[in-house]
Design an enzyme around this catalytic site. Structure first.
Site, short mmCIF file in Angstrom:
data_model
loop_
_atom_site.label_atom_id
_atom_site.label_comp_id
_atom_site.label_asym_id
_atom_site.label_seq_id
_atom_site.Cartn_x
_atom_site.Cartn_y
_atom_site.Cartn_z
N GLU A 8 0.57 -1.32 -0.12
CA GLU A 8 0.06 -0.08 0.12
C GLU A 8 0.99 1.23 -0.24
OE1 GLU A 8 -2.65 1.29 -0.27
OE2 GLU A 8 -4.48 0.31 0.44
N ASP A 9 0.40 2.15 -0.57
CA ASP A 9 0.99 3.61 -0.54
C ASP A 9 0.96 4.29 0.49
OD1 ASP A 9 -1.54 4.00 -0.56
OD2 ASP A 9 -1.73 5.53 -2.34
N ASP A 25 -3.94 5.73 6.36
CA ASP A 25 -4.40 6.74 6.95
C ASP A 25 -5.41 6.66 7.84
OD1 ASP A 25 -4.90 9.69 7.39
OD2 ASP A 25 -5.83 10.02 5.44
N PHE A 60 -1.37 16.27 4.09
CA PHE A 60 -1.45 15.67 2.69
C PHE A 60 -0.39 15.56 1.76
CE2 PHE A 60 -3.04 15.68 -1.55
CZ PHE A 60 -3.97 14.43 -1.57
N ARG A 106 1.93 11.99 -9.36
CA ARG A 106 2.44 10.70 -9.20
C ARG A 106 3.98 10.22 -9.70
NH1 ARG A 106 -2.04 7.67 -7.64
NH2 ARG A 106 -3.90 8.20 -8.72
P1 5GP Z 1 -7.30 5.42 4.65
O1 5GP Z 1 -8.44 4.47 3.94
O2 5GP Z 1 -6.24 4.79 5.27
O3 5GP Z 1 -8.20 6.46 5.25
O4 5GP Z 1 -6.62 5.96 3.25
C1 5GP Z 1 -5.98 5.27 2.47
C2 5GP Z 1 -6.01 5.87 1.06
O5 5GP Z 1 -6.20 7.47 0.97
C3 5GP Z 1 -4.43 5.87 0.32
O6 5GP Z 1 -4.52 4.73 -0.27
C4 5GP Z 1 -4.62 7.07 -0.51
O7 5GP Z 1 -5.29 6.70 -1.80
C5 5GP Z 1 -5.43 8.07 0.25
N1 5GP Z 1 -4.77 9.15 1.14
C6 5GP Z 1 -4.51 9.23 2.36
N2 5GP Z 1 -3.88 10.02 2.88
C7 5GP Z 1 -3.35 10.51 1.69
C8 5GP Z 1 -2.28 11.62 1.36
O8 5GP Z 1 -1.82 12.24 2.34
N3 5GP Z 1 -2.07 12.01 0.07
C9 5GP Z 1 -2.73 11.23 -1.02
N4 5GP Z 1 -2.17 11.62 -2.04
N5 5GP Z 1 -3.47 10.12 -0.79
C10 5GP Z 1 -3.75 9.78 0.71
MG MG Z 2 -3.75 3.30 -1.69
#
Ligand code: 5GP
Ligand code: MG
Length: 182
Positions: A104-105, A108, A157, A170
């Site tokens: 995973e990238d 959050d 962010f 990206r």
């Molecule tokens: P979660 O479900 O854990 O809240 O969010 C995960 C997804 O939200 C990540 O896979 C990503 O696509 C997006 N995301 C969360 N934080 C960031 C951020 O700081 N920057 C970007 N570009 N995407 C984020």
């Molecule tokens: Mg993702």
């Protein structure tokens, strides 16, 4: 530090490529140690789009035989972190009995990870672990462990190294943090 503009927002370079590389190497070292005696063929499951660059950086440092596959999550809502259920697209490999490492990238809130984990479990794998390039520990509230984390960041962010802001950023080799607007 270097600043860029993407659409209407300004971003400041926060993690240079060399630091990202070092962090990915450290994660790869851990995974190599943990799986070195594995008798299975572990499967890295890269979650598109955001993790493509991290996945490339990670798997080229993996020293054991493994497979790499790519999946996409379709959220029922357009927004990020909506907390809604997600559907997994592109699972072509049989996951039954496999050791899976989700790539995973960023984690959050963990909503995406949690629903992805629930979906994967329905395929009866032997084990599922996750390698996340980034974790926001202040925001993450789930009990599921995030097994491998390359870097922890504050609740900002970010873009770059695979991550986008409305489609842009990206391709950036470094990570940039959005400058808060007053
Ligand atoms: P979660 O479900 O854990 O809240 O969010 C995960 C997804 O939200 C990540 O896979 C990503 O696509 C997006 N995301 C969360 N934080 C960031 C951020 O700081 N920057 C970007 N570009 N995407 C984020
Ligand atoms: Mg993702």
């Amino acid at each position: 530090m270097k600043q860029i503009q993407l659409h209407d927002r300004v971003f400041r370079m926060s993690i240079p490529e060399q630091e990202i590389d070092r962090a990915i190497q450290a994660v790869a070292d851990k995974i190599n140690a943990d799986y070195k005696d594995s008798d299975s063929l572990p499967l890295f499951l890269s979650v598109l789009n955001g993790s493509f660059m991290f996945a490339a950086g990670l798997v080229k440092r993996i020293a054991f035989p493994c497979e790499i596959s790519f999946v996409k999550l379709a959220s029922y809502h357009g927004e990020r972190s909506s907390g809604k259920a997600t559907e997994l697209i592109g699972i072509s490999d049989a996951l039954v009995g496999r050791d899976i490492i989700v790539v995973e990238d960023i984690v959050d809130t963990g909503n995406t990870y949690e629903s992805l984990m629930a979906t994967l479990m329905r395929h009866n794998p032997r084990s599922v672990k996750i390698a996340a390039m980034l974790l926001k520990p202040e925001v993450y509230q789930k009990t599921l462990p995030v097994d491998y984390v390359a870097m922890q960041i504050a609740n900002d962010f970010i873009v770059g190294y695979g991550l986008d802001y409305n489609g842009l950023g990206r391709n950036l080799p470094d990570i940039y943090t959005m400058v808060r607007q007053k």
